[in-house]
Design an enzyme around this catalytic site. Structure first.
Site, PDB file in Angstrom:
ATOM      1  N   HIS A  14      35.909  40.298  35.602  1.00 30.78           N
ATOM      2  CA  HIS A  14      36.271  38.924  35.164  1.00 30.78           C
ATOM      3  C   HIS A  14      37.700  38.644  35.606  1.00 30.78           C
ATOM      4  O   HIS A  14      38.656  39.102  34.984  1.00 30.78           O
ATOM      5  CB  HIS A  14      36.150  38.795  33.640  1.00 30.78           C
ATOM      6  N   HIS A  16      40.529  35.649  37.397  1.00 26.83           N
ATOM      7  CA  HIS A  16      40.907  34.333  37.923  1.00 26.83           C
ATOM      8  C   HIS A  16      41.963  34.542  39.003  1.00 26.83           C
ATOM      9  O   HIS A  16      43.036  35.078  38.719  1.00 26.83           O
ATOM     10  CB  HIS A  16      41.495  33.460  36.811  1.00 26.83           C
ATOM     11  N   LYS A 100      28.476  31.110  36.205  1.00 25.48           N
ATOM     12  CA  LYS A 100      29.302  31.052  34.999  1.00 25.48           C
ATOM     13  C   LYS A 100      28.982  29.833  34.169  1.00 25.48           C
ATOM     14  O   LYS A 100      28.957  28.711  34.678  1.00 25.48           O
ATOM     15  CB  LYS A 100      30.778  31.013  35.424  1.00 25.48           C
ATOM     16  N   HIS A 137      31.218  31.996  28.717  1.00 21.37           N
ATOM     17  CA  HIS A 137      32.392  31.833  27.844  1.00 21.37           C
ATOM     18  C   HIS A 137      31.828  31.456  26.481  1.00 21.37           C
ATOM     19  O   HIS A 137      31.378  30.331  26.273  1.00 21.37           O
ATOM     20  CB  HIS A 137      33.341  30.743  28.375  1.00 21.37           C
ATOM     21  N   HIS A 175      34.761  38.275  27.915  1.00 20.57           N
ATOM     22  CA  HIS A 175      35.917  38.467  27.031  1.00 20.57           C
ATOM     23  C   HIS A 175      35.545  38.414  25.545  1.00 20.57           C
ATOM     24  O   HIS A 175      36.026  37.566  24.813  1.00 20.57           O
ATOM     25  CB  HIS A 175      37.064  37.515  27.354  1.00 20.57           C
ATOM     26  N   ASP A 248      40.102  39.227  32.671  1.00 17.54           N
ATOM     27  CA  ASP A 248      40.365  37.800  32.424  1.00 17.54           C
ATOM     28  C   ASP A 248      41.818  37.492  32.760  1.00 17.54           C
ATOM     29  O   ASP A 248      42.438  36.642  32.119  1.00 17.54           O
ATOM     30  CB  ASP A 248      40.036  37.394  30.982  1.00 17.54           C
TER      31      ASP A 248
HETATM   32  N1  LIG Z   1      41.125  32.905  29.276  1.00 14.87           N
HETATM   33  C1  LIG Z   1      41.935  31.887  29.325  1.00 14.87           C
HETATM   34  O1  LIG Z   1      42.686  31.652  28.372  1.00 14.87           O
HETATM   35  N2  LIG Z   1      41.988  31.067  30.393  1.00 14.87           N
HETATM   36  C2  LIG Z   1      41.153  31.113  31.568  1.00 14.87           C
HETATM   37  C3  LIG Z   1      39.796  30.538  31.334  1.00 14.87           C
HETATM   38  C4  LIG Z   1      38.871  31.402  30.533  1.00 14.87           C
HETATM   39  O2  LIG Z   1      38.556  32.523  30.935  1.00 14.87           O
HETATM   40  O3  LIG Z   1      38.408  30.973  29.467  1.00 14.87           O
HETATM   41  C5  LIG Z   1      41.876  30.354  32.698  1.00 14.87           C
HETATM   42  O4  LIG Z   1      41.249  30.042  33.707  1.00 14.87           O
HETATM   43  O5  LIG Z   1      43.081  30.106  32.565  1.00 14.87           O
HETATM   44 ZN   LIG Z   2      38.422  33.859  32.221  1.00 21.67          ZN
HETATM   45 ZN   LIG Z   3      36.639  32.139  29.296  1.00 20.99          ZN
END
Ligand SMILES: NC(=O)N[C@@H](CC(=O)O)C(=O)O
Ligand SMILES: [Zn+2]
Ligand SMILES: [Zn+2]
Length: 346
Positions: A14, A16, A100, A137, A175, A248
């Site tokens: 996971h 970003h 997702k 999510h 998460h 995450d």
């Molecule tokens: N986890 C977070 O607080 N933020 C994530 C999005 C997500 O995974 O929910 C993001 O893209 O910033």
């Molecule tokens: Zn995330």
């Molecule tokens: Zn998320």
């Protein structure tokens, strides 16, 4: 005291990475640690189809450091308008590993998410048929529901019915942050797995407010009560095969975090494995780190385990105050503090 541990190179299930110059600034951190990562599709605009996912994949590969073998596993962002045919296309591409589900409005860049799971039933059927995992999510978006209870409500109102209606669909509870979520995965069907982040393993909700408001600890799902954190540590270190590593890691420009309405997300890619090692060490479970970090996720996704190995040593180092992030910078988890484990690089 254990001074060194060697494990199969892990994967991040996971992640970003964002896009453009900001992505180029952070992707090296993940590529240094992980062989593969599930790349989240919540860009602006979101990665809603196979063509966009393939183009995004090329941009990531182009931004990798020289000689890196890092493999981005792409995902599609489901919307109310996603068509079942898109799932067939995604599967045929060989580059899309999962889809997702963001409940619309639940988190960062989720405005185009799904407003009602019933609307995407044909898409979920196509995913089930294509053995394409659904990543969720797990928070309800009803403004009436307390922000600390949104995950539990999602379990009862959305996730349990989803698992019942699509018994063959592989689902990842992304998460997971609550004892309730942990219990569902433990007792739930073989088709249900969960990722656990380093920050939810390491911090409870006090971190957000102790001594002042701490925006870098603000993420979604929000940090929870200590009893939930303890349940997460127990799950991650238990050796249960359906709990696995997913950072995450969610970088935001510092100015976007330090604002009247700061955004959600914690950056952990700079020291992901070190942060997990700290938690496993404290729990006396370093021998379970490899399963959690390097085996369980690959097994759940039905992908081969990595062959390469990495080594962590007990070598204290100081985390920088910030890292470059496009035009701005990103403040990492544990900025300015000392970590006791260090990942060795070749
Ligand atoms: N986890 C977070 O607080 N933020 C994530 C999005 C997500 O995974 O929910 C993001 O893209 O910033
Ligand atoms: Zn995330
Ligand atoms: Zn998320």
């Amino acid at each position: 005291m254990t001074e060194t541990i060697e494990i199969t190179r892990p994967d991040d299930w996971h992640l970003h990475l964002r896009d453009g110059a900001a992505m180029a600034d952070v992707v090296g951190h993940s590529a240094r640690q992980f062989a593969r990562a599930i790349i989240m599709p919540n860009l602006k605009p979101p990665v809603t189809d196979t063509a966009l996912a393939l183009a995004y994949r090329e941009r990531i590969l182009a931004a990798l450091p020289e000689g890196s073998g890092f493999e981005p596993l792409m995902t599609l962002y489901l919307t109310d308008l996603t068509r079942p045919e898109e799932i067939d296309r995604a599967r045929a591409s060989g580059a899309v590993a999962a889809c997702k589900l963001y409940p619309a409005g639940a988190t960062t860049n989720s405005d185009s998410g799904v407003t009602d799971i019933a609307r995407i039933a044909p898409v979920l059927e196509a995913m089930q048929r294509n053995a394409m995992p659904l990543l969720v999510h797990c928070e309800v978006t009803d403004p009436e529901v307390d922000i600390f209870e949104r995950e539990q409500r999602f379990i009862d109102d959305k996730l349990v019915p989803l698992l019942r209606d699509f018994p063959e669909l592989k689902v990842v509870f992304e998460h997971v942050t609550t004892a309730d979520g942990v219990a569902l995965v433990r007792e739930g069907p073989e088709t249900l797995g969960a990722t656990i982040t380093p920050h939810h393993l390491r911090y409870n909700r006090n971190a957000l407010l102790a001594g002042g408001i701490r925006p870098h600890f603000y993420c979604l799902p929000v940090l929870k009560h200590e009893r939930h954190r303890e349940a997460l540590v127990e799950a991650a270190t238990s050796g249960h095969p359906r709990f696995f590593l997913g950072t995450d890691s969610a970088p935001h420009p510092r100015t976007a975090k330090l604002s009247d309405c700061g955004c959600a997300g914690a950056y952990s890619a700079h020291a992901a494995l070190e942060l997990y090692a700290e938690v496993f060490d404290e729990a006396g479970a370093l021998d379970r780190l490899e399963g959690f970090a390097s085996h369980h996720g690959a097994d759940f996704y039905g992908l081969p385990r990595n062959q390469e190995r990495v080594r962590l040593t007990r070598t204290p180092w100081q985390v920088p105050a910030h890292y470059p992030f496009g035009e701005d910078c990103v403040v990492p988890l544990r900025a300015g503090e000392t970590l006791s484990w260090r990942l060795e690089t070749a």
